[in-house]
Design a protein around this motif. Structure first.
Motif, short mmCIF file in Angstrom:
data_model
loop_
_atom_site.label_atom_id
_atom_site.label_comp_id
_atom_site.label_asym_id
_atom_site.label_seq_id
_atom_site.Cartn_x
_atom_site.Cartn_y
_atom_site.Cartn_z
N LEU A 1 8.65 -8.55 4.50
CA LEU A 1 9.38 -7.39 3.99
C LEU A 1 10.36 -6.79 4.98
CD1 LEU A 1 6.35 -5.74 2.15
CD2 LEU A 1 8.21 -7.07 1.14
N SER B 1 0.85 -1.19 0.00
CA SER B 1 0.00 0.00 0.00
C SER B 1 0.89 1.24 0.00
CB SER B 1 -0.85 0.01 1.25
OG SER B 1 -0.02 0.20 2.38
N HIS B 2 0.24 2.35 -0.17
CA HIS B 2 0.94 3.63 -0.11
C HIS B 2 1.70 3.77 1.20
CE1 HIS B 2 1.49 7.95 -0.88
NE2 HIS B 2 1.10 8.17 0.36
N SER B 3 1.02 3.48 2.30
CA SER B 3 1.68 3.57 3.60
C SER B 3 2.89 2.65 3.68
CB SER B 3 0.73 3.18 4.72
OG SER B 3 -0.12 4.24 5.03
N MET B 4 2.67 1.42 3.32
CA MET B 4 3.75 0.44 3.39
C MET B 4 4.96 0.89 2.60
SD MET B 4 1.74 -3.11 3.06
CE MET B 4 0.72 -3.70 4.41
N LEU C 1 11.81 -3.64 -2.86
CA LEU C 1 10.63 -2.80 -3.00
C LEU C 1 10.95 -1.35 -2.66
CD1 LEU C 1 8.32 -4.20 -4.09
CD2 LEU C 1 7.49 -4.69 -1.80
N HIS D 1 4.37 4.35 -6.04
CA HIS D 1 4.25 2.91 -5.82
C HIS D 1 3.18 2.29 -6.69
CE1 HIS D 1 0.94 4.58 -3.61
NE2 HIS D 1 0.46 3.39 -3.35
N ARG E 1 -0.84 -8.70 -1.35
CA ARG E 1 -1.64 -8.36 -0.17
C ARG E 1 -2.91 -9.20 -0.13
NH1 ARG E 1 -3.06 -2.48 0.35
NH2 ARG E 1 -3.05 -2.95 2.54
N TRP F 1 3.21 12.42 1.99
CA TRP F 1 2.67 11.06 1.85
C TRP F 1 1.37 10.88 2.62
CZ3 TRP F 1 1.92 7.05 5.42
CH2 TRP F 1 2.28 7.36 6.74
N LYS F 2 1.24 11.61 3.73
CA LYS F 2 0.03 11.46 4.54
C LYS F 2 -1.18 12.08 3.89
CE LYS F 2 0.36 10.83 9.34
NZ LYS F 2 0.22 11.47 10.67
N LEU G 1 8.10 9.78 9.75
CA LEU G 1 6.82 9.70 9.04
C LEU G 1 5.73 10.55 9.67
CD1 LEU G 1 6.61 5.91 8.12
CD2 LEU G 1 6.90 7.83 6.57
N GLY G 2 6.00 11.02 10.88
CA GLY G 2 4.97 11.81 11.54
C GLY G 2 3.80 11.00 12.03
N VAL G 3 4.07 9.75 12.45
CA VAL G 3 3.00 8.92 13.02
C VAL G 3 3.42 8.52 14.43
CG1 VAL G 3 2.30 8.02 10.78
CG2 VAL G 3 3.96 6.75 12.14
N HIS H 1 5.93 3.79 2.00
CA HIS H 1 6.65 4.86 2.68
C HIS H 1 7.38 4.37 3.93
CE1 HIS H 1 5.79 8.37 0.24
NE2 HIS H 1 4.74 7.67 -0.15
N TYR H 2 6.81 3.39 4.59
CA TYR H 2 7.53 2.79 5.72
C TYR H 2 8.82 2.14 5.22
CZ TYR H 2 4.01 3.41 9.40
OH TYR H 2 3.16 3.94 10.34
N ASP I 1 5.51 15.57 5.03
CA ASP I 1 4.35 14.73 5.31
C ASP I 1 3.42 14.63 4.11
OD1 ASP I 1 4.78 14.16 8.18
OD2 ASP I 1 4.68 16.34 8.30
#
Lengths: 185, 185
Positions: free
Chosen positions: A61, A13-16, A79, A114, B184, B4-5, A42-44, A18-19, B2
């Motif tokens: 991963l 995913s988009h989040s993944m 990735l 991505h 996924r 990406w968020k 990441l600001g989380v 970026h992680y 941020d």
DNA sequence: CAAAACAGTTAAGGCATCTTAACTCTACGC
DNA sequence: GCGTAGAGTTAAGATGCCTTAACTGTTTTG
């Protein structure tokens, strides 16, 4: 038919994505990636990182031992690199070839990096290097293109073989009155 | 930082964009959009449609009376048209200019259509019409580009001003062994 | 080496989007 | 004009990804 549904079935995913990129960056810059560093970058929240790590781990991963550092597995690393390359190619194409403002280019690249298939990324890379090169045609292109019209001439429906009934450009830039659209909560 | 968020803060999500397009298409083709038609066309359940309609209604993008037809509001209609135009421009660019296979082009366009900013869409439209035109430079481009190398020559780190330390193309196409990445769930 | 400071985890909960199952309308055939 | 088929809705539950609050483990320091 159901291509749109595969949006949620991308390998990451988009989040993944970026992680993974964040872990790669931290590893490169600081030698290790800790939960807190990832969260800051990441600001989380840290708990969000913990649970995402679980999810990435389940996909093979990343590896991670409790209270320790996060490492990319070979697939994770691949990735991360691919996403990063895709982003670089996109950004270069958008700024250098299309002449889009840097900030917009970076935002768009971040959104879609991505999601763009390797086939398309590779072709974007190819056209970008070609048009940036000193090949005579590339030079001519740069001159001629910058002088080319920014929009299609006024045309009757059907007169433009790209637009069809309504001018594509019009529908891309038109706003609803002055009221900006409500943004998602 | 941020950017990406903001993925989740787009004016409409991927799903929403496709619901809006579906309503527009049904309206055009059958004169009206009913819950069941939308569900069939998107391959989701009717209850899913009902709840998405609630969500789109809350954003002022559709109107709907119980057991009745779904209508796009002006903003909803604008968004549907814009997304559709963006998709058409993207697809044309990918097939006609980059020469990507139709199926891949359509899939990629479907994934990113709603994420590409109007600025970029407009520039894609511009370069696509330019390179498809009978402008002499466009013709030269078509000849020269198709003969251009598909990948950068083997090069030492830093030798290529686009690639940097590792060849972008390599990282875009490399696979991890023969094992496809886990998809996924 | 113990206490405080810091890093990380778990638990519980929210929101978006989807599902299935069960219920309620609507509208057509007779 | 009523019964039923089928269209639509609601309710409840799953998943992904995020949050805050409270807990646990680790490290620093005096």
């Amino acid at each position: 038919m159901d291509v749109w549904k595969r949006f949620g079935e991308k390998e990451v995913s988009h989040s993944m994505a970026h992680y993974l990129q964040t872990v790669a960056t931290l590893k490169r810059e600081k030698g290790h990636a800790r939960v807190g560093d990832i969260a800051d970058m990441l600001g989380v929240s840290k708990s969000g990182v913990t649970s995402m790590i679980r999810s990435l781990h389940a996909r093979g991963l990343v590896s991670h031992e409790k209270y320790g550092c996060v490492e990319l597995t070979p697939s994770g690393s691949l990735l991360a690199e691919r996403t990063e390359s895709s982003r670089r190619v996109l950004t270069m194409f958008l700024t250098d070839i299309l002449g889009v403002q840097a900030q917009v280019a970076e935002e768009d690249a971040c959104m879609i990096e991505h999601l763009v298939s390797p086939e398309v990324s590779v072709e974007l890379l190819r056209i970008t290097s070609f048009l940036r090169s000193d090949h005579p045609v590339a030079k001519q292109f740069r001159d001629a293109y910058h002088a080319s019209p920014r929009s299609c001439a006024e045309h009757a429906p059907g007169a433009c073989d790209m637009c069809g009934a309504t001018c594509l450009r019009e529908s891309l830039v038109r706003e609803v009155g002055d009221a900006p659209l409500k943004v998602r909560a």
